[in-house]
Design a protein around this motif. Sequence first.
Motif, PDB file in Angstrom:
ATOM      1  N   ALA A  72      24.064   1.534  -4.186  1.00  0.00           N
ATOM      2  CA  ALA A  72      24.908   2.656  -4.943  1.00  0.00           C
ATOM      3  C   ALA A  72      24.938   3.900  -4.175  1.00  0.00           C
ATOM      4  O   ALA A  72      24.009   4.556  -3.945  1.00  0.00           O
ATOM      5  CB  ALA A  72      24.282   2.907  -6.553  1.00  0.00           C
ATOM      6  N   THR A  73      26.205   4.164  -3.663  1.00  0.00           N
ATOM      7  CA  THR A  73      26.292   5.290  -2.779  1.00  0.00           C
ATOM      8  C   THR A  73      27.324   6.385  -3.475  1.00  0.00           C
ATOM      9  O   THR A  73      28.349   6.081  -4.107  1.00  0.00           O
ATOM     10  CB  THR A  73      27.081   4.990  -1.613  1.00  0.00           C
ATOM     11  N   PRO A  74      26.851   7.758  -3.421  1.00  0.00           N
ATOM     12  CA  PRO A  74      28.007   8.721  -3.761  1.00  0.00           C
ATOM     13  C   PRO A  74      28.529   8.967  -2.525  1.00  0.00           C
ATOM     14  O   PRO A  74      28.532   8.214  -1.670  1.00  0.00           O
ATOM     15  CB  PRO A  74      26.526  10.137  -4.169  1.00  0.00           C
ATOM     16  N   GLU A  75      29.504  10.040  -2.808  1.00  0.00           N
ATOM     17  CA  GLU A  75      30.298  10.495  -1.517  1.00  0.00           C
ATOM     18  C   GLU A  75      30.034  12.005  -1.105  1.00  0.00           C
ATOM     19  O   GLU A  75      30.173  12.809  -2.140  1.00  0.00           O
ATOM     20  CB  GLU A  75      31.641  10.256  -1.967  1.00  0.00           C
ATOM     21  N   VAL A 106      28.487  -0.509  -4.442  1.00  0.00           N
ATOM     22  CA  VAL A 106      29.237   0.270  -5.631  1.00  0.00           C
ATOM     23  C   VAL A 106      28.870   1.619  -5.627  1.00  0.00           C
ATOM     24  O   VAL A 106      28.175   2.236  -4.476  1.00  0.00           O
ATOM     25  CB  VAL A 106      28.332  -0.004  -7.147  1.00  0.00           C
ATOM     26  N   GLY A 107      29.569   2.405  -6.354  1.00  0.00           N
ATOM     27  CA  GLY A 107      29.635   3.976  -6.024  1.00  0.00           C
ATOM     28  C   GLY A 107      30.124   4.815  -6.988  1.00  0.00           C
ATOM     29  O   GLY A 107      30.736   4.229  -7.931  1.00  0.00           O
ATOM     30  N   ALA A 108      29.338   5.876  -7.584  1.00  0.00           N
ATOM     31  CA  ALA A 108      29.828   6.862  -8.626  1.00  0.00           C
ATOM     32  C   ALA A 108      30.123   8.244  -8.175  1.00  0.00           C
ATOM     33  O   ALA A 108      29.305   8.601  -7.190  1.00  0.00           O
ATOM     34  CB  ALA A 108      28.699   6.833  -9.655  1.00  0.00           C
ATOM     35  N   SER A 109      31.004   8.968  -8.715  1.00  0.00           N
ATOM     36  CA  SER A 109      31.500  10.188  -7.921  1.00  0.00           C
ATOM     37  C   SER A 109      31.794  11.256  -9.087  1.00  0.00           C
ATOM     38  O   SER A 109      32.421  10.654 -10.246  1.00  0.00           O
ATOM     39  CB  SER A 109      32.376  10.054  -6.869  1.00  0.00           C
ATOM     40  N   GLY A 114      36.235   8.031  -6.994  1.00  0.00           N
ATOM     41  CA  GLY A 114      34.853   7.570  -7.182  1.00  0.00           C
ATOM     42  C   GLY A 114      34.182   6.820  -5.895  1.00  0.00           C
ATOM     43  O   GLY A 114      34.070   5.513  -5.736  1.00  0.00           O
ATOM     44  N   SER A 115      34.053   7.552  -4.933  1.00  0.00           N
ATOM     45  CA  SER A 115      33.192   7.412  -3.763  1.00  0.00           C
ATOM     46  C   SER A 115      34.099   6.191  -2.835  1.00  0.00           C
ATOM     47  O   SER A 115      33.322   5.461  -2.081  1.00  0.00           O
ATOM     48  CB  SER A 115      31.789   6.768  -3.800  1.00  0.00           C
ATOM     49  N   LEU A 142      34.399   1.469  -8.092  1.00  0.00           N
ATOM     50  CA  LEU A 142      34.445   2.721  -7.867  1.00  0.00           C
ATOM     51  C   LEU A 142      34.570   3.551  -9.253  1.00  0.00           C
ATOM     52  O   LEU A 142      35.667   3.660  -9.796  1.00  0.00           O
ATOM     53  CB  LEU A 142      35.921   3.072  -7.147  1.00  0.00           C
ATOM     54  N   LEU A 143      33.515   4.299  -9.692  1.00  0.00           N
ATOM     55  CA  LEU A 143      33.328   4.872 -10.886  1.00  0.00           C
ATOM     56  C   LEU A 143      33.737   6.428 -10.697  1.00  0.00           C
ATOM     57  O   LEU A 143      32.771   7.181 -10.080  1.00  0.00           O
ATOM     58  CB  LEU A 143      31.868   4.643 -11.429  1.00  0.00           C
ATOM     59  N   GLY A 144      34.663   6.961 -11.023  1.00  0.00           N
ATOM     60  CA  GLY A 144      34.884   8.254 -10.938  1.00  0.00           C
ATOM     61  C   GLY A 144      34.772   9.108 -12.266  1.00  0.00           C
ATOM     62  O   GLY A 144      34.496   8.598 -13.401  1.00  0.00           O
ATOM     63  N   ARG A 145      34.849  10.403 -12.050  1.00  0.00           N
ATOM     64  CA  ARG A 145      34.585  11.040 -13.225  1.00  0.00           C
ATOM     65  C   ARG A 145      33.310  10.901 -13.955  1.00  0.00           C
ATOM     66  O   ARG A 145      33.413  10.586 -15.246  1.00  0.00           O
ATOM     67  CB  ARG A 145      35.681  11.524 -14.329  1.00  0.00           C
ATOM     68  N   VAL A 146      32.108  10.864 -13.275  1.00  0.00           N
ATOM     69  CA  VAL A 146      31.253  10.032 -13.951  1.00  0.00           C
ATOM     70  C   VAL A 146      30.428  10.966 -15.114  1.00  0.00           C
ATOM     71  O   VAL A 146      29.853  10.516 -16.029  1.00  0.00           O
ATOM     72  CB  VAL A 146      29.888  10.232 -12.785  1.00  0.00           C
TER      73      VAL A 146
END
Length: 396
Positions: A72-75, A106-109, A114-115, A142-146
């Motif tokens: 799971a990576t941020p950006e 996967v990633g959250a931003s 979303g990263s 890509l999970l944005g607006r976490v």
Amino acid sequence: MKYVGIVGSNADLSYNRYLLNFIKKQYSHLFELDIVEIKDIPMFNQDNDQTNSQPIQNLNQKILDADGVIIATPEHNHTIPASLKSVIEWLSFKIHPLDNKPVMIVGASYYDQGSSRAQLHLRQILDAPGVNAIVMPGNEFLLGRVKEAFDEEYNLKDQGTIDFLQSILEKYNAFVQLVNRLEAPKEEPLPEEDLHASQAIETTIEDVEMEAQDWVEQAAEKVDAVEGNTYVKLNRGILTVDQINTFLASMPMELTFADENNQFLYYNYTKEAEDMLADRVPGQVGNPLVLCHPEAALKNVGWVVQQLRAGKQDVVRIHVPTHGPDKFVVHNYQAMHDEEGNYRGINEYILDFKPIVDWYLKQTGLKLEGDIDATSGASQADDAEVDAGTGASVKS
């Protein structure tokens, strides 16, 4: 399935950590997830080799023991965090646990994308020489607006997002199974079975033609075999030959014995061939297995014997649906072993267990739900249907 989830941030507050924790809790029915942190792993410096340090070796072993890895990576500035890049450097310096390991990203931003750029960059890094991970293609999460995506307990709020994430994780399960199957070491082929029984063993009755129609009579005379009211001492009992025959004939199944030399030596003769589930005739007894089957079935017969002799399976079971809808017939091929564990041949037993099921349902008042698959057979070879009469059937 057992996966490692790598938190791609060393920050105390990380929505990617929340995302992995949610995955671990929400989808525990799909796999087991062990979440690991990278906070304690030092920045990569090849002049100060930390490969054998406890944090790096701990992560190394967890990845080696896992079926797959979820990162799971941020950006940060259009790429992955420096801490995550540093970890991958360590894991591709002198140790290579990600080599041929199936990886999902996967990633959250905080932002709409979303990263996405970090994930693209991470795919390129994981494909680099020395890393050589096998990254699941497509299926980006890509999970944005976490800040708005999680509730107060850090669970995802949107049901559509939850369902979409599950669909990706289910696909990842299938991807991991495929990769691990492709990467599994290939087993040496098993020795080909001698279905001609050409090599005598210590119990082989020699100087009697195996193909003879009266093999039983000739062999009995050759070894002066006991019969009738003569007593036989068994491992826990004493019976006459007549009692043994009566006992075996009373079994609610068709029994066949073939020895480790692949010679057909016995069946509990109670019916004529046309009335049996797997037709046998008295003149077959004594034959090598190669004469008990049509030529087209010999490959499958050999496969069954190989599995049992090599200990790949203790029993091979085949459902044979051709007996009609009023029967549920299963052919069982059970490996036999002596007290020292040596392979001693095949006990084939065939029965229609539908009457037993019907009786049980009547006694308990239970009912079967759904349709019984009338075509599938368990423990079959991947590339062939197993012949339904390894012991001595004359059917194909």
